[in-house]
Design an enzyme around this catalytic site. Structure first.
Site, PDB file in Angstrom:
ATOM      1  N   ALA A 126     -19.571  13.626  -8.402  1.00 47.74           N
ATOM      2  CA  ALA A 126     -20.446  14.591  -9.035  1.00 47.74           C
ATOM      3  C   ALA A 126     -20.101  14.875 -10.283  1.00 47.74           C
ATOM      4  CB  ALA A 126     -20.715  15.840  -8.075  1.00 47.74           C
ATOM      5  N   GLU A 127     -18.716  15.100 -10.163  1.00 49.68           N
ATOM      6  CA  GLU A 127     -18.151  15.679 -11.519  1.00 49.68           C
ATOM      7  C   GLU A 127     -17.922  14.511 -12.588  1.00 49.68           C
ATOM      8  OE1 GLU A 127     -14.169  18.376 -10.873  1.00 49.68           O
ATOM      9  OE2 GLU A 127     -14.670  17.177  -9.266  1.00 49.68           O
ATOM     10  N   TYR A 128     -17.600  13.091 -12.132  1.00 51.30           N
ATOM     11  CA  TYR A 128     -17.612  12.146 -12.879  1.00 51.30           C
ATOM     12  C   TYR A 128     -18.936  11.929 -13.565  1.00 51.30           C
ATOM     13  CZ  TYR A 128     -16.969   7.407 -14.507  1.00 51.30           C
ATOM     14  OH  TYR A 128     -16.987   6.151 -15.161  1.00 51.30           O
ATOM     15  N   ASP A 129     -20.093  11.872 -12.934  1.00 50.58           N
ATOM     16  CA  ASP A 129     -21.429  11.582 -13.203  1.00 50.58           C
ATOM     17  C   ASP A 129     -21.798  12.555 -14.285  1.00 50.58           C
ATOM     18  OD1 ASP A 129     -22.675  10.719 -10.039  1.00 50.58           O
ATOM     19  OD2 ASP A 129     -21.509   9.590 -11.783  1.00 50.58           O
ATOM     20  N   GLU A 143       5.187 -20.964   4.515  1.00 44.90           N
ATOM     21  CA  GLU A 143       4.693 -20.866   3.141  1.00 44.90           C
ATOM     22  C   GLU A 143       4.969 -19.079   2.755  1.00 44.90           C
ATOM     23  OE1 GLU A 143       0.611 -21.126   5.153  1.00 44.90           O
ATOM     24  OE2 GLU A 143       0.001 -19.745   3.583  1.00 44.90           O
ATOM     25  N   LYS A 147       4.746 -15.514   1.319  1.00 41.73           N
ATOM     26  CA  LYS A 147       3.662 -14.609   1.585  1.00 41.73           C
ATOM     27  C   LYS A 147       3.510 -13.973   0.135  1.00 41.73           C
ATOM     28  CE  LYS A 147       2.490 -10.646   4.212  1.00 41.73           C
ATOM     29  NZ  LYS A 147       2.193  -9.730   3.576  1.00 41.73           N
ATOM     30  N   ASP A 185       2.448 -11.412  -2.799  1.00 39.11           N
ATOM     31  CA  ASP A 185       2.377 -10.122  -2.881  1.00 39.11           C
ATOM     32  C   ASP A 185       0.837  -9.787  -3.892  1.00 39.11           C
ATOM     33  OD1 ASP A 185       2.372  -7.379  -2.514  1.00 39.11           O
ATOM     34  OD2 ASP A 185       4.271  -7.169  -3.253  1.00 39.11           O
ATOM     35  N   TYR A 192      -5.160 -20.148   1.367  1.00 40.17           N
ATOM     36  CA  TYR A 192      -4.169 -20.062   2.429  1.00 40.17           C
ATOM     37  C   TYR A 192      -4.728 -20.207   3.600  1.00 40.17           C
ATOM     38  CZ  TYR A 192      -3.547 -15.330   1.861  1.00 40.17           C
ATOM     39  OH  TYR A 192      -4.114 -13.990   1.820  1.00 40.17           O
ATOM     40  N   LYS A 219       9.275 -10.932   6.694  1.00 40.10           N
ATOM     41  CA  LYS A 219       9.354  -9.984   5.402  1.00 40.10           C
ATOM     42  C   LYS A 219      10.876 -10.068   4.970  1.00 40.10           C
ATOM     43  CE  LYS A 219       5.198  -8.161   5.268  1.00 40.10           C
ATOM     44  NZ  LYS A 219       5.097  -6.778   5.051  1.00 40.10           N
ATOM     45  N   CYS A 264       3.573  25.584  16.705  1.00 36.82           N
ATOM     46  CA  CYS A 264       2.760  24.594  16.052  1.00 36.82           C
ATOM     47  C   CYS A 264       2.555  25.345  14.408  1.00 36.82           C
ATOM     48  CB  CYS A 264       1.317  24.539  16.683  1.00 36.82           C
ATOM     49  SG  CYS A 264       0.180  23.517  15.715  1.00 36.82           S
ATOM     50  N   CYS A 267      -1.578  26.151  14.357  1.00 38.77           N
ATOM     51  CA  CYS A 267      -2.140  27.041  15.150  1.00 38.77           C
ATOM     52  C   CYS A 267      -1.438  28.287  15.861  1.00 38.77           C
ATOM     53  CB  CYS A 267      -3.103  26.348  16.387  1.00 38.77           C
ATOM     54  SG  CYS A 267      -2.072  25.738  17.574  1.00 38.77           S
ATOM     55  N   CYS A 300       1.936  20.439  20.155  1.00 39.81           N
ATOM     56  CA  CYS A 300       1.335  21.344  20.281  1.00 39.81           C
ATOM     57  C   CYS A 300       0.610  21.692  21.557  1.00 39.81           C
ATOM     58  CB  CYS A 300       0.353  21.738  18.786  1.00 39.81           C
ATOM     59  SG  CYS A 300      -0.591  22.904  19.155  1.00 39.81           S
ATOM     60  N   CYS A 356      -6.408  24.649  18.543  1.00 38.47           N
ATOM     61  CA  CYS A 356      -5.701  23.802  17.565  1.00 38.47           C
ATOM     62  C   CYS A 356      -6.463  23.149  16.246  1.00 38.47           C
ATOM     63  CB  CYS A 356      -4.311  23.117  17.653  1.00 38.47           C
ATOM     64  SG  CYS A 356      -3.427  22.493  16.292  1.00 38.47           S
TER      65      CYS A 356
HETATM   66  S1  IVH Z   1      -2.834 -15.835   6.447  1.00 36.22           S
HETATM   67  C1  IVH Z   1      -5.066 -14.118  10.371  1.00 36.22           C
HETATM   68  N1  IVH Z   1      -0.976 -16.246   4.575  1.00 36.22           N
HETATM   69  O1  IVH Z   1      -0.861 -11.056   4.067  1.00 36.22           O
HETATM   70  C2  IVH Z   1      -4.359 -14.014   8.941  1.00 36.22           C
HETATM   71  N2  IVH Z   1      -1.590 -14.009   4.706  1.00 36.22           N
HETATM   72  O2  IVH Z   1      -0.321  -9.047   6.408  1.00 36.22           O
HETATM   73  C3  IVH Z   1      -4.649 -14.669   7.715  1.00 36.22           C
HETATM   74  N3  IVH Z   1      -0.798 -12.858   2.669  1.00 36.22           N
HETATM   75  O3  IVH Z   1      -4.052  -9.908   4.416  1.00 36.22           O
HETATM   76  C4  IVH Z   1      -3.650 -14.334   6.811  1.00 36.22           C
HETATM   77  N4  IVH Z   1       0.324 -14.699   1.578  1.00 36.22           N
HETATM   78  O4  IVH Z   1      -3.365 -10.728   2.163  1.00 36.22           O
HETATM   79  C5  IVH Z   1      -1.707 -15.394   4.996  1.00 36.22           C
HETATM   80  N5  IVH Z   1       0.485 -17.257   2.825  1.00 36.22           N
HETATM   81  C6  IVH Z   1      -0.390 -16.272   3.136  1.00 36.22           C
HETATM   82  C7  IVH Z   1      -0.321 -15.024   2.942  1.00 36.22           C
HETATM   83  C8  IVH Z   1      -1.138 -14.022   3.412  1.00 36.22           C
HETATM   84  C9  IVH Z   1      -0.327 -13.209   1.687  1.00 36.22           C
HETATM   85  C10 IVH Z   1      -1.343 -11.545   2.947  1.00 36.22           C
HETATM   86  C11 IVH Z   1      -3.001 -11.567   3.213  1.00 36.22           C
HETATM   87  C12 IVH Z   1      -3.070 -10.749   4.460  1.00 36.22           C
HETATM   88  C13 IVH Z   1      -1.671  -9.967   4.752  1.00 36.22           C
HETATM   89  C14 IVH Z   1      -1.447  -9.930   5.987  1.00 36.22           C
END
Ligand code: IVH
Length: 706
Positions: A50-53, A132, A134, A136, A243, A331, A425, A428, A449, A455
């Site tokens: 609302a403020e933004y609008d 493969e 992961k 980011d 992927y 990870k 707690c 409460c 608690c 609570c």
């Molecule tokens: S497979 C059923 N492959 O990681 C799961 N995810 O922690 C299908 N991500 O939400 C995901 N690289 O955003 C897959 N080589 C990769 C990935 C990958 C990054 C991310 C993806 C997912 C999150 C899961």
């Protein structure tokens, strides 16, 4: 984040001079741009809608009055959707799930062993698993129909994301048309990311223009993709790696590797570092190889993802709650930093648990600013002697909540005191106690608690849980609204949600007149509430927030009892040693702890009163059909003896997927016994009760797998 003070839009002076109007226009433009930045780029709104609008309306009114103020830079001249309209929602036909995490070599070995055990694969049988990076970035689902890109959506909460089609179309690397002959309907999923070089250049431009800089490439990519103006997205170089996939009318391959090759063939970018491995050792070797290249890849990765290669095996393995059993993310080690612990705040959760949260001097760890971290529990604080004022070491790994590892003793200020965990707690004032386990005599690590009913913290958290996505999923009734409604006495317990409209009709102080509401939003809220009066039973049970009853156990109970009345009738009489208690304990996957939690919940008079009121408003429906058309849906099945084509775990998971209940022992309620070689007393009992008994092969035929 603190709310920056927003300058209230001044009353429109009919004849404000051009100079004054120009100054106000410039001030508003800067302020609106800053809010846009927080909302769209950092995903952290700093003012209410609302403020933004109001700011936006005042800005437009000035331009209407003084057309000289309209320049190509004006916010009204930007192409695209008006910022206040936000993105349309997209419901994912196939949910976008997450991955489980592992951190050590031993856990990787355990992952492979678990997969083998589930599938019943002996050590010498081959098992191919891909590895493969992961990436980011942020995941995105691209829908192609007859080869043409028709929609792109963010992950959102996994069930519903935002429509970012126009923005995705500006990503040069993503084809608008796939090559060759892709499946008629094909949802390709992958990660949108920004390279280190582009991130640095973007931040340089931002700084030069006096605009805020992004904390890391992921935030920059997210901010760029979630721009309401695709022209801005187009100026921010984004990339994509495919992927995974969602809905598909057919699959071009029968392995993970084959699918990724097909993506490439259709013209989609795929990561070049994906390999096929054949053992945990192989996986670990590839993990190390990727880790070594991490610094020179030119984009951020936070681990390595392992996936069982065969799609047939993936299918057999299925999912546990919201992550696949057939994949996991390994990870990279957590990053550490030191900072000052300013305070320890105690939060009170839905079940009354007192959780200590560290309030820290903000510090950047691995590209993310951390100002809160978990301290785990009372014993951990005492064991590590963590004190307010200490310099502490914190650790952050991927998307896991940052944690305080311990104090740096050399930096401890003089006159500090050991932290005293509250025994009442903080919300409460009721006593907060650590329950003693009757059998072991050991105190629970969690202090709770005891103020359950009185609570407010517990009441509010319970309401939030009740309306949340996996429970009643009431659109427009989020955490913020619940806090307000509770605070104003409008919603104190779940049934109040459903009587809100009727009470509002009678009330003089209408909801539509509240700040932040209007006719439409109130109408939408009431409609959303009404739409959930026929909620599926599993969601209903989960929503009650009973201890130890998460999404999976709620499904088990719904499957076993079939109706809420049946569950309630048994749980009400489930005192220790009773037949009712053992019925619950014997449900596959449950046990004594769950049975006790249910007995406690239904034994509580207040809960009965709330339930009676709630059931006047809501009628739980049969469980969400996983596969109600299956011939075994709703049946209680017992597996006994040796299974030859699948493991016991797999048989159970498969039966449950088809809507059957799997029980551990034969009773009069059993519908079907699947008996393999060596079946003994259970088979005898089945014969005694005259229960249908079939072989494993017949079972597979029955469910269409034979
Ligand atoms: S497979 C059923 N492959 O990681 C799961 N995810 O922690 C299908 N991500 O939400 C995901 N690289 O955003 C897959 N080589 C990769 C990935 C990958 C990054 C991310 C993806 C997912 C999150 C899961």
């Amino acid at each position: 984040m603190k709310k920056p003070k927003s300058s209230a839009p001044s009353e429109a002076p009919q004849r404000a001079g051009l100079a004054a109007a120009r100054a106000e226009h410039a001030r508003l433009q800067a302020e609106i741009a800053a809010h846009d930045q927080s909302y769209y780029a950092e995903d952290a709104p700093t003012v209410s809608d609302a403020e933004y609008d109001a700011l936006r309306r005042r800005y437009e009114a000035l331009e209407a009055q003084f057309p000289d103020l309209v320049t190509p830079d004006s916010l009204t001249q930007k192409v695209g959707v008006a910022p206040s309209e936000k993105f349309a929602k997209v419901r994912h036909k196939v949910p976008m799930l997450s991955l489980g995490n592992v951190f050590s070599d031993a856990e990787v070995e355990d992952f492979v062993a678990r997969v083998r055990r589930f599938l019943g694969l002996p050590a010498e049988a081959p098992l191919a698993i891909t590895a493969e990076p992961k990436i980011d970035g942020l995941s995105c689902s691209l829908r192609f129909e007859d080869g043409a890109l028709v929609q792109a959506a963010t992950r959102g909460d996994g069930f519903e994301g935002e429509d970012v089609t126009a923005n995705v179309r500006t990503i040069g690397e993503i084809p608008h048309h796939l090559k060759d002959k892709p499946p008629a309907i094909f949802e390709v999923r992958g990660e949108v990311y920004m390279t280190h070089a582009d991130f640095a250049a973007l931040n340089r431009r931002q700084a030069e223009a006096g605009k805020p800089v992004f904390a890391n490439p992921r935030n920059a990519a997210a901010g760029s993709l979630r721009q309401l103006d695709p022209a801005i997205t187009a100026q921010r170089p984004l990339h994509f790696f495919a992927y995974a996939w969602g809905e598909a009318s057919a699959l071009p391959a029968d392995t993970q590797m084959g699918m990724v090759r097909a993506f490439k063939h259709y013209g989609l970018p795929v990561n070049p570092l994906m390999v096929l491995c054949h053992s945990a050792e192989d996986l670990l070797a590839h993990y190390r190889a990727i880790e070594e290249q991490r610094a020179t890849l030119g984009y951020d990765i936070d681990g390595v993802v392992y996936k069982v290669d065969s799609l047939a095996l993936q299918n057999r393995l299925g999912f546990v709650s919201r992550s696949p059993r057939w994949a996991t993310a390994h990870k990279f080690p957590a990053e550490k930093a030191t900072t000052i612990l300013h305070d320890i705040e105690i939060q009170v959760g839905r079940t009354g648990a007192l959780t200590p949260v560290a309030r820290l001097e903000p510090i950047t760890v691995g590209g993310v600013v951390v100002s809160n971290a978990t301290l785990h529990n009372e014993d951990e604080i005492a064991r590590k002697d963590i004190r307010i004022g200490d310099t502490v070491i914190i650790q952050r790994a991927g998307d896991v909540i940052p944690q305080v590892l311990g104090p740096v003793l050399e930096k401890r200020p003089a006159h500090s005191h050991p932290y005293k965990f509250p025994e009442i707690c903080p919300v409460c004032g009721s006593a907060a106690i650590r329950e003693i386990d009757e059998k072991t005599g050991v105190a629970d690590v969690v202090r709770r608690c005891t103020g359950s009913l009185i609570c407010p913290a517990q009441a509010v958290e319970k309401l939030k849980h009740f309306a949340s996505r996996l429970a009643f999923d009431i659109e427009g009734l989020g955490d913020k609204q619940i806090e307000q409604f509770y605070h104003d006495g409008l919603i104190m317990t779940p049934p109040d949600i459903f009587t809100l409209e009727a009470r509002d009709k009678r009330s003089l102080k209408k909801l539509k007149d509240r700040e932040g509401y209007g006719e439409t939003s109130v109408r939408n809220l009431f409609a959303a509430i009404d739409a959930r009066r026929n909620v599926p039973l599993n969601r209903f049970i989960y929503a009650l927030g009973i201890r130890h009853i998460g999404e999976t156990n709620a499904r088990r109970l719904a499957r076993h009892f079939g109706s809420f009345d049946a569950l309630r009738e048994v749980a009400r009489h489930a005192e220790l040693g009773s037949e009712a208690r053992s019925e619950i304990e014997n449900i596959e996957g449950l046990g004594g702890v769950v049975a006790e939690a249910l007995a406690d919940f239904f034994g509580e008079k207040h809960n009965e009163t709330v339930l009676d009121a709630l059931l006047k408003e809501v009628t739980p429906q049969p469980m969400e059909a996983v596969a109600s058309a299956s011939p075994v849906a709703g049946k209680t099945v017992v597996f006994t003896g040796a299974l030859e084509q699948m493991t016991r775990d797999e048989a159970k998971a498969q039966a449950e997927r088809l809507g059957a209940k799997v029980a551990g022992s034969v009773s009069k309620k059993t519908d079907l016994v699947v008996a393999g070689p060596g079946a003994g007393s259970k088979l005898a009992k089945a014969e005694e009760y005259g229960i249908e008994t079939i072989s494993e092969a017949d079972w597979l035929k029955l469910i269409g797998e034979g």
